[in-house]
Design a protein around this motif. Sequence first.
Motif, mmCIF file in Angstrom:
data_model
loop_
_atom_site.group_PDB
_atom_site.id
_atom_site.type_symbol
_atom_site.label_atom_id
_atom_site.label_comp_id
_atom_site.label_asym_id
_atom_site.label_seq_id
_atom_site.Cartn_x
_atom_site.Cartn_y
_atom_site.Cartn_z
ATOM 1 N N SER A 53 0.814 -1.211 0.000
ATOM 2 C CA SER A 53 0.000 0.000 0.000
ATOM 3 C C SER A 53 0.852 1.267 0.000
ATOM 4 C CB SER A 53 -0.948 0.002 1.197
ATOM 5 O OG SER A 53 -0.219 -0.091 2.405
ATOM 6 N N ASP A 54 2.074 1.183 0.519
ATOM 7 C CA ASP A 54 2.943 2.368 0.533
ATOM 8 C C ASP A 54 3.791 2.479 -0.727
ATOM 9 O OD1 ASP A 54 5.722 1.199 2.656
ATOM 10 O OD2 ASP A 54 4.835 0.378 0.832
ATOM 11 N N GLY A 55 3.597 1.547 -1.667
ATOM 12 C CA GLY A 55 4.343 1.584 -2.920
ATOM 13 C C GLY A 55 5.587 0.727 -2.941
ATOM 14 N N SER A 56 5.928 0.086 -1.834
ATOM 15 C CA SER A 56 7.097 -0.786 -1.814
ATOM 16 C C SER A 56 6.867 -1.978 -2.734
ATOM 17 C CB SER A 56 7.349 -1.297 -0.389
ATOM 18 O OG SER A 56 7.560 -0.231 0.487
ATOM 19 N N THR A 57 7.881 -2.330 -3.505
ATOM 20 C CA THR A 57 7.728 -3.392 -4.490
ATOM 21 C C THR A 57 8.702 -4.541 -4.234
ATOM 22 O OG1 THR A 57 9.260 -2.208 -5.944
ATOM 23 C CG2 THR A 57 6.910 -1.885 -6.342
ATOM 24 N N SER A 58 8.311 -5.703 -4.697
ATOM 25 C CA SER A 58 9.196 -6.861 -4.697
ATOM 26 C C SER A 58 8.936 -7.626 -5.993
ATOM 27 C CB SER A 58 8.943 -7.745 -3.479
ATOM 28 O OG SER A 58 7.599 -8.170 -3.451
ATOM 29 N N TYR A 59 9.946 -8.352 -6.433
ATOM 30 C CA TYR A 59 9.869 -9.025 -7.734
ATOM 31 C C TYR A 59 10.398 -10.455 -7.653
ATOM 32 C CZ TYR A 59 9.251 -4.296 -9.473
ATOM 33 O OH TYR A 59 8.776 -3.028 -9.688
ATOM 34 N N GLY A 60 9.844 -11.289 -8.531
ATOM 35 C CA GLY A 60 10.401 -12.610 -8.679
ATOM 36 C C GLY A 60 11.780 -12.524 -9.317
ATOM 37 N N ASP A 61 12.633 -13.476 -8.994
ATOM 38 C CA ASP A 61 14.014 -13.430 -9.474
ATOM 39 C C ASP A 61 14.085 -13.401 -10.993
ATOM 40 O OD1 ASP A 61 15.386 -15.546 -6.832
ATOM 41 O OD2 ASP A 61 15.008 -13.393 -6.912
ATOM 42 N N SER A 62 13.184 -14.088 -11.641
ATOM 43 C CA SER A 62 13.265 -14.220 -13.098
ATOM 44 C C SER A 62 12.895 -12.932 -13.841
ATOM 45 C CB SER A 62 12.349 -15.349 -13.569
ATOM 46 O OG SER A 62 11.010 -15.067 -13.245
ATOM 47 N N VAL A 63 12.304 -11.963 -13.144
ATOM 48 C CA VAL A 63 11.878 -10.734 -13.830
ATOM 49 C C VAL A 63 12.564 -9.484 -13.293
ATOM 50 C CG1 VAL A 63 9.621 -11.787 -14.247
ATOM 51 C CG2 VAL A 63 9.906 -10.193 -12.319
ATOM 52 N N LYS A 64 13.376 -9.638 -12.279
ATOM 53 C CA LYS A 64 14.064 -8.477 -11.710
ATOM 54 C C LYS A 64 14.878 -7.756 -12.772
ATOM 55 C CE LYS A 64 14.469 -9.957 -6.898
ATOM 56 N NZ LYS A 64 15.377 -10.465 -5.841
ATOM 57 N N GLY A 65 14.753 -6.449 -12.785
ATOM 58 C CA GLY A 65 15.488 -5.642 -13.742
ATOM 59 C C GLY A 65 14.803 -5.497 -15.086
ATOM 60 N N ARG A 66 13.751 -6.281 -15.314
ATOM 61 C CA ARG A 66 13.032 -6.215 -16.590
ATOM 62 C C ARG A 66 11.587 -5.739 -16.423
ATOM 63 N NH1 ARG A 66 12.036 -10.706 -19.336
ATOM 64 N NH2 ARG A 66 12.036 -12.079 -17.494
ATOM 65 N N PHE A 67 10.976 -6.092 -15.312
ATOM 66 C CA PHE A 67 9.576 -5.741 -15.062
ATOM 67 C C PHE A 67 9.505 -4.696 -13.968
ATOM 68 C CE2 PHE A 67 7.426 -10.016 -16.390
ATOM 69 C CZ PHE A 67 8.110 -9.970 -17.593
ATOM 70 N N THR A 68 8.529 -3.812 -14.083
ATOM 71 C CA THR A 68 8.301 -2.783 -13.077
ATOM 72 C C THR A 68 6.815 -2.721 -12.750
ATOM 73 O OG1 THR A 68 10.147 -1.467 -13.926
ATOM 74 C CG2 THR A 68 8.572 -0.367 -12.459
ATOM 75 N N ALA A 69 6.503 -2.910 -11.475
ATOM 76 C CA ALA A 69 5.122 -2.791 -11.017
ATOM 77 C C ALA A 69 4.889 -1.398 -10.451
ATOM 78 C CB ALA A 69 4.822 -3.837 -9.949
ATOM 79 N N SER A 70 3.705 -0.886 -10.676
ATOM 80 C CA SER A 70 3.348 0.414 -10.108
ATOM 81 C C SER A 70 1.852 0.425 -9.833
ATOM 82 C CB SER A 70 3.734 1.556 -11.051
ATOM 83 O OG SER A 70 3.053 1.435 -12.287
ATOM 84 N N ARG A 71 1.431 1.365 -9.024
ATOM 85 C CA ARG A 71 0.014 1.479 -8.714
ATOM 86 C C ARG A 71 -0.364 2.945 -8.670
ATOM 87 N NH1 ARG A 71 -0.883 -1.411 -3.148
ATOM 88 N NH2 ARG A 71 -2.989 -0.522 -3.317
#
Length: 123
Positions: A53-71
């Motif tokens: 809810s505060d915008g902190s993100t985490s990613y799966g290892d296979s997509v780190k550096g390639r995918f970006t989540a935002s809300r």
Amino acid sequence: QVQLVESGGGSVQAGGSLKLSCAAYGYTYSDYCMAWFRQAPGKEREGVAAIESDGSTSYGDSVKGRFTASRDNAKNSLYLQMTSLKPEDAAMYYCAARSGDFCYAAANMYTTWGQGTQVTVSS
């Protein structure tokens, strides 16, 4: 009624980009953890990205550096910008939500799911 609706899937060549969107209805979106999962045929559902809810993100290892989540809490929307796509990224992508500030990796921690949007990546 809580509802999630994904859009933006499609077919792209390897190395290309896509942006997925998820619109949320029926609840106080800003109080929820939101996440993206994907599932390819014959494989288990895999966590792609999560955003608290505060915008902190985490990613799966296979997509780190390639995918970006935002809300965008004002628009009750979640996004997934995918770049440098690989054939192994091809899957049905799902938006998921759980009440609370914190996100978890396990799919069974999420109570609400969208219907999914298909991503196809050709080599």
